[in-house]
Enzyme design. Structure first.
Site: not given
Ligand code: CAA
Length: 377
Positions: A120, A127, A152, A236, A273, A333-334, A357
């Site tokens: 993603l 974010s 990733i 996740g 304690q 500690g150390g 995530e």
């Molecule tokens: N389930 C299903 N759909 C969802 C949802 C959920 N939990 N949350 C939001 N949506 C949908 C919304 O309903 C909306 O769709 P519709 O218009 O059809 O209703 C769409 O998604 C957009 O939602 P938002 O308007 O809320 O979107 P936003 O741009 O404001 O973003 C955010 C919201 C929460 C900030 C989101 O961008 C986010 O979670 N950001 C963090 C990204 C992230 O977690 N990245 C992790 C990377 S992966 C990783 O780390 C894995 C790894 O490798 C270990």
């Protein structure tokens, strides 16, 4: 914990003691991932815990899965993460894939023969995930992907990747989700990250240069990729919370064992304690986190994920993991600061749990949006 979960975790604990623990100090130092450990976890039956038996999964609940991840994380946070990200890919395929996609990709993932990864993030959109730039242009018979994904987990060791790319206009509605396989023409691996922790879990850039993805590898339909990603992340995030609990529990175990034997001023340091208050707080926070993870897991088991609870569990359990592992280094500690004891490794591994995530600041954004909605009704 019920009788089945007690048996499951105690035999898994033995597996981890025999097969994971002996390698961890060395492999953390060398940054070495061992496919045989992952496959061993697969043979043991914990690489597809919540997937139905029909697709080679164990058919267990998310609560069972939370205990499985907690147990693996007590020995290795990175291997628990490899299992959890691969399991998130499975849950995405199960919930959003069609019959053909499930049949084709799930069995190798649930059995642990292959690893799954989730793509993603990009350099400028972490974010603000909906702001991604990778494109998927419609061409005859499918899509042409161009762009670079960053940070990733399991990049390079995974075979199946769920890749989010832009098919339409701006924002979340322009995003679609695709299944891409290692070896697909135009798909290559970029820079491998050098990290503070998670050293045995590779983190890599994915590069798409005119990578053709056939139509049948589109998940759901065009424009639904952001929902796919967010739906996957609900599950996740609970998994990352469970890993946080395991990480904290190991640090607590090490702290108690050490403080009962370490003598200073003619008594075990446990008997001061000041230390007792610290250890009691560490134990209480770890247990509170476990309960929150299981409450969120219950919502996943009910079939209607509660995103607010999923974010709360991730936030609480990973902040706890950071606090408890930091305190564990202090208790020891150390020697706690050296690799003679595992607590410094768990402290390094805890840090990124607050970032992946969705950073813990993003979890608060999700929680606040739900609160607002609930109170506005
Ligand atoms: N389930 C299903 N759909 C969802 C949802 C959920 N939990 N949350 C939001 N949506 C949908 C919304 O309903 C909306 O769709 P519709 O218009 O059809 O209703 C769409 O998604 C957009 O939602 P938002 O308007 O809320 O979107 P936003 O741009 O404001 O973003 C955010 C919201 C929460 C900030 C989101 O961008 C986010 O979670 N950001 C963090 C990204 C992230 O977690 N990245 C992790 C990377 S992966 C990783 O780390 C894995 C790894 O490798 C270990």
């Amino acid at each position: 914990m019920n009788e089945f979960q007690r048996e499951l975790t105690s035999s898994l604990e033995k597996f981890c003691q025999d097969n994971i623990e002996p390698h961890m100090e060395h492999d953390d130092h060398e940054g070495k991932f061992r496919m045989e450990i992952f496959r061993g976890l697969g043979e043991y039956g914990v690489t597809g815990v919540t997937l139905p038996e029909e697709f080679g999964g164990a058919g267990l609940s998310y609560q069972d899965y939370a205990y499985v991840l907690e147990t693996i994380a007590k020995y290795s946070v990175p291997y628990a993460v490899t299992v959890s990200v691969s399991s998130m890919v499975q849950s995405i395929l199960l919930n959003f894939g069609n019959a053909e996609q499930k049949k084709k990709y799930l069995p190798a993932l649930t059995s642990g023969e292959e690893i799954g990864a989730f793509a993603l993030s990009e350099s400028h959109s972490g974010s603000d995930a909906a702001n991604m730039k990778t494109t998927a242009k419609k061409v005859d018979g499918g899509y042409m992907l161009n762009g670079t994904k960053m940070w990733i987990t399991s990049g390079g060791i995974a075979k199946t990747y769920i890749v989010m790319a832009r098919t339409g206009g701006e924002g979340a509605k322009g995003v679609s989700a695709f299944i891409v396989r290692d070896g697909d023409k135009g798909f290559s691996f970029g820079k491998a990250e050098k990290k503070m922790g998670w050293k045995t879990s590779p983190t890599r850039e994915l590069v798409f240069e005119n990578c053709f993805v056939p139509q049948e590898n589109l998940l759901l339909e065009e424009g639904k990729g952001f929902n796919v990603a967010m739906g996957g992340l609900d599950r996740g995030r609970v998994a990352i919370g469970a890993i946080g609990v395991g990480c904290a529990q190991r640090a607590l175990d090490e702290s108690i064992k050490y403080s009962l034997t370490r003598q200073q001023f003619k008594q075990a340091i446990f008997d001061f304690q000041g230390l007792q208050f610290m250890l009691s707080d560490m134990a209480t926070e770890t247990e509170a986190s476990r309960l929150m993870v299981h409450s969120a897991a219950l919502s996943l088991d009910s079939g209607t994920p509660n995103s607010k609870l999923c974010s709360m569990a991730k936030l609480k359990a990973t902040d706890t993991a950071m606090k408890v592992t930091t305190d564990a280094v202090q208790v020891l500690g150390g020697v706690g600061y050296t690799s003679e004891y595992p607590v410094e490794r768990f402290m390094r591994d805890a840090k990124v749990l607050q970032i992946v995530e969705g950073t813990n600041q993003i979890q608060r954004v999700v929680i606040a949006r739900h609160l607002k909605k609930e109170y506005e009704q």
